[in-house]
Design a protein around this motif. Structure first.
Motif, PDB file in Angstrom:
ATOM      1  N   TYR A  52       1.060  -1.008  -0.140  1.00 25.70           N
ATOM      2  CA  TYR A  52      -0.111   0.264   0.352  1.00 25.70           C
ATOM      3  C   TYR A  52       0.910   1.215  -0.023  1.00 25.70           C
ATOM      4  O   TYR A  52       1.885   0.732   0.625  1.00 25.70           O
ATOM      5  CB  TYR A  52      -0.807  -0.008   0.894  1.00 25.70           C
ATOM      6  N   PRO A  53       0.246   1.773  -0.541  1.00 27.57           N
ATOM      7  CA  PRO A  53       1.212   3.644  -1.243  1.00 27.57           C
ATOM      8  C   PRO A  53       1.434   4.181   0.177  1.00 27.57           C
ATOM      9  O   PRO A  53       0.298   4.145   0.435  1.00 27.57           O
ATOM     10  CB  PRO A  53       0.393   4.274  -2.056  1.00 27.57           C
ATOM     11  N   LEU A  54       2.181   4.725   1.183  1.00 24.93           N
ATOM     12  CA  LEU A  54       2.702   4.964   2.120  1.00 24.93           C
ATOM     13  C   LEU A  54       2.066   6.662   1.747  1.00 24.93           C
ATOM     14  O   LEU A  54       1.903   7.283   2.688  1.00 24.93           O
ATOM     15  CB  LEU A  54       3.704   5.120   2.407  1.00 24.93           C
ATOM     16  N   ASP A  55       2.381   7.637   0.366  1.00 21.09           N
ATOM     17  CA  ASP A  55       1.624   8.289   0.327  1.00 21.09           C
ATOM     18  C   ASP A  55       0.499   9.083   0.336  1.00 21.09           C
ATOM     19  O   ASP A  55      -0.373   9.675   0.350  1.00 21.09           O
ATOM     20  CB  ASP A  55       2.248   9.492  -0.903  1.00 21.09           C
ATOM     21  N   ARG A  56      -0.124   7.310   0.638  1.00 20.27           N
ATOM     22  CA  ARG A  56      -1.738   6.988   0.534  1.00 20.27           C
ATOM     23  C   ARG A  56      -2.268   7.642   2.125  1.00 20.27           C
ATOM     24  O   ARG A  56      -3.714   7.991   2.306  1.00 20.27           O
ATOM     25  CB  ARG A  56      -2.197   6.577  -0.630  1.00 20.27           C
ATOM     26  N   ARG A  89      -3.463   8.420   5.496  1.00 20.24           N
ATOM     27  CA  ARG A  89      -3.882   9.760   6.695  1.00 20.24           C
ATOM     28  C   ARG A  89      -3.452   9.845   7.998  1.00 20.24           C
ATOM     29  O   ARG A  89      -4.276   8.906   8.756  1.00 20.24           O
ATOM     30  CB  ARG A  89      -5.033   9.912   6.257  1.00 20.24           C
ATOM     31  N   HIS A 145       1.755   3.868  12.791  1.00 22.75           N
ATOM     32  CA  HIS A 145       2.211   5.269  12.787  1.00 22.75           C
ATOM     33  C   HIS A 145       3.767   5.724  12.897  1.00 22.75           C
ATOM     34  O   HIS A 145       4.326   5.826  12.053  1.00 22.75           O
ATOM     35  CB  HIS A 145       1.986   6.372  13.706  1.00 22.75           C
ATOM     36  N   THR A 186       5.345   3.550   9.985  1.00 21.44           N
ATOM     37  CA  THR A 186       5.192   4.113   8.501  1.00 21.44           C
ATOM     38  C   THR A 186       6.338   4.699   8.526  1.00 21.44           C
ATOM     39  O   THR A 186       7.398   4.906   7.270  1.00 21.44           O
ATOM     40  CB  THR A 186       3.875   4.493   8.474  1.00 21.44           C
ATOM     41  N   LYS A 187       6.564   5.636   9.788  1.00 23.56           N
ATOM     42  CA  LYS A 187       7.697   6.544   9.945  1.00 23.56           C
ATOM     43  C   LYS A 187       8.920   5.930   9.136  1.00 23.56           C
ATOM     44  O   LYS A 187       9.725   6.457   8.744  1.00 23.56           O
ATOM     45  CB  LYS A 187       7.345   7.323  11.047  1.00 23.56           C
ATOM     46  N   GLN A 200       9.447   5.380   5.569  1.00 23.97           N
ATOM     47  CA  GLN A 200       9.836   6.425   5.307  1.00 23.97           C
ATOM     48  C   GLN A 200      11.318   6.880   5.053  1.00 23.97           C
ATOM     49  O   GLN A 200      12.307   7.393   4.602  1.00 23.97           O
ATOM     50  CB  GLN A 200       9.464   7.778   5.576  1.00 23.97           C
ATOM     51  N   THR A 237       8.566   2.690  -0.090  1.00 24.41           N
ATOM     52  CA  THR A 237       7.567   3.304  -0.555  1.00 24.41           C
ATOM     53  C   THR A 237       6.201   3.042   0.264  1.00 24.41           C
ATOM     54  O   THR A 237       5.310   3.751  -0.590  1.00 24.41           O
ATOM     55  CB  THR A 237       8.012   4.232  -1.944  1.00 24.41           C
ATOM     56  N   HIS A 238       6.425   1.134   0.356  1.00 20.59           N
ATOM     57  CA  HIS A 238       5.045   1.004   0.376  1.00 20.59           C
ATOM     58  C   HIS A 238       5.043   0.070   1.320  1.00 20.59           C
ATOM     59  O   HIS A 238       6.221  -0.428   2.080  1.00 20.59           O
ATOM     60  CB  HIS A 238       5.103   0.084  -1.142  1.00 20.59           C
TER      61      HIS A 238
END
Length: 484
Positions: free
Chosen positions: A13-17, A19, A61, A64-65, A68, A73-74
């Motif tokens: 799943y794309p990290l940039d999506r 929230r 959370h 995901t940090k 990054q 990216t996923h």
């Protein structure tokens, strides 16, 4: 018969999506964040993040940090089938952080090493089922929202991470999302994922637990379950009353039970001829969680009338009160008020939640009945945990002898902390210390005119405050003259 919503697994799943939620209760130290990045480089993501149906990141959370930070990216992700309410989002967050347990012994059919696979529930074999409070909590969330977790399994078929989640999959008959590792890698993976990764910080969701929510913490003392009533057994006795107060209490003692909850002990002992008054700012009506303001005002007037006639009290009981204070300010106001209610030669008998017992219970992964309630600690740096109970968020504050005794010595010269083995730490306090008058005024304003929903305050406390201030000033002047 309705079934739970269907969840969806995304292997990348794309990290940039994502929230991020604004309430995430975990904070990582720099050292922990470095360890997290090292673990992600070594093992990859073996535990999917959880997303609400609208894409809000419910749990994961810090992971995901970390992803990054190392340039990925996923991430694997499980998306819930329906949009869940905020309290369930936070429950997922807490369970996700604490689900890495392996008290149970579970085996299943392993998949391909270094890959995700779905294990048929029929292949799951539970050799030992333990830690049932976790099992019940996980089962509740899967029943309402669908399978949302995963496990790590080694190539010999042993569930090495999240064994209690596998137990739930077996019970509820759903296939199990699994990441398979070699037996050689399993120990290192377990060590990396079960280390300490930060502390809880409730600041972002403190507004979800206003002080009036604490009425749900009130212990129901001396109540009988119907199944036990026939055997004459009482449910919910009080260690503080039974062990610290009643063995020596006499009908001639004047007593006030401060923060008395439902007032069960006061009623019980008054019926036996004891002189006991009680005060509970969030006294509820029988059979409901509606606060009985009329009863609260009645208790204030009763105490006011009593102290005008007889002065301050011989005995003040503070049973399971400071553990229900939402802030350190409220803890101070409670202790200041208790100091004030105590006569110069009186005694305060106190009991509060025992942190050592709580941690010991969790470390032992206590085996309980199938109907066990969830018992999990999510402690912040002040030894405060937050739980969602009966539709409301509540805070519970825990103490140790090392934190309790210095606290009490701010208000009393003679402090004896006793009985460190029970669920409560107990203490007796004598010789109240004279505090500044303005401290008493602020404490009385807060404790005898507590806030209620919609910013309501009853404002029926002023006469009691004036009379209590007068008595406390007289007591303190007498103490100062004695000490001088």
């Amino acid at each position: 018969m309705s079934s739970a919503p269907t969840t969806t697994f995304y292997e990348a799943y794309p990290l940039d999506r994502l929230r991020p939620a604004d309430y995430n209760p975990r904070r990582l130290s720099e050292e922990a964040f470095v360890r997290l990045q090292a673990s992600l480089r070594r093992h990859g993501v073996v535990k999917p993040v959880i997303l609400n149906a609208d894409g809000t990141l419910v749990a994961g959370h810090q992971r995901t940090k970390g992803l990054q930070a190392i340039g990925l990216t996923h991430t694997p992700a499980v998306m819930l089938g329906t949009k869940v309410r905020l309290q369930d989002e936070i429950q997922f967050n807490l369970l996700h952080n604490r689900v890495e347990t392996e008290a149970s012994v579970v085996y299943a059919e392993p998949g391909v090493i270094g890959a995700w696979s779905w294990i048929p529930w029929q292949s799951i074999r539970v050799a030992e089922r333990k830690n049932l409070s976790f099992v019940n909590a996980i089962g509740h969330m899967t029943a309402g929202h669908g399978p949302w977790g995963s496990v790590v399994i080694d190539d010999q078929g042993r569930i090495v991470l999240n064994a209690e989640y596998a137990v739930v999959a077996s019970i509820n008959r759903f296939d199990l999302l699994a990441w398979t590792v070699t037996s050689a890698d399993a120990a290192q993976l377990h060590a990396d994922l079960t280390g300490e990764y930060g502390v809880y910080d409730w600041t972002a969701i403190e507004s979800k637990a206003p002080v009036w929510n604490q009425h749900i913490v009130q212990p129901k003392r001396l109540r009988k379950f119907s199944s036990k009533a026939k055997a004459g057994k009482l449910a919910y006795g009080s260690e503080t009353w039974d062990q610290l107060v009643t063995p020596w209490l006499k009908p001639t003692h004047r007593v006030v039970d401060f923060g008395a909850g439902y007032g069960d002990y006061a009623k019980h002992l008054r019926a036996k001829g004891f002189n006991i008054h009680d005060y509970e700012p969030y006294r509820c009506r029988d059979g409901s969680y509606a606060v009985d303001i009329r009863a609260v005002v009645g208790m204030i007037r009763d105490i006011d009338k009593d102290i005008q006639t007889n002065g301050l009290y011989d005995v003040v009981v503070l049973d399971s009160v400071i553990n229900a204070t939402t802030t350190l300010d409220y803890q101070h106001w409670v202790m200041t008020t208790v100091n004030a209610l105590c006569s110069a030669d009186g005694v305060v008998c106190l009991g509060t939640r025992n942190l050592a017992r709580e941690l010991r219970d969790e470390q032992a992964k206590r085996v309980t009945s199938q109907t066990a309630t969830t018992k999990m600690s999510f402690l912040d740096e002040d030894n405060v945990e937050m739980n969602f109970v009966k539709g409301k968020w509540q805070k519970l504050r825990f103490h140790t002898p090392e934190t309790l005794e210095p606290l009490l010595r701010r208000y009393f010269e003679d402090v004896q902390v006793t009985d460190l083995s029970g669920s409560n730490i107990k203490a007796t306090c004598r010789r109240p210390i004279a505090l500044p008058k303005e401290e008493y005024e602020k404490a009385f304003e807060e404790e005898f005119n507590m806030p209620y929903p919609n910013d309501f305050r009853h404002d029926r406390h002023l006469e009691l405050v004036g009379n209590l201030i007068k008595l406390v000033v007289e007591r303190n002047e007498s103490l100062n003259n004695q000490n001088g």
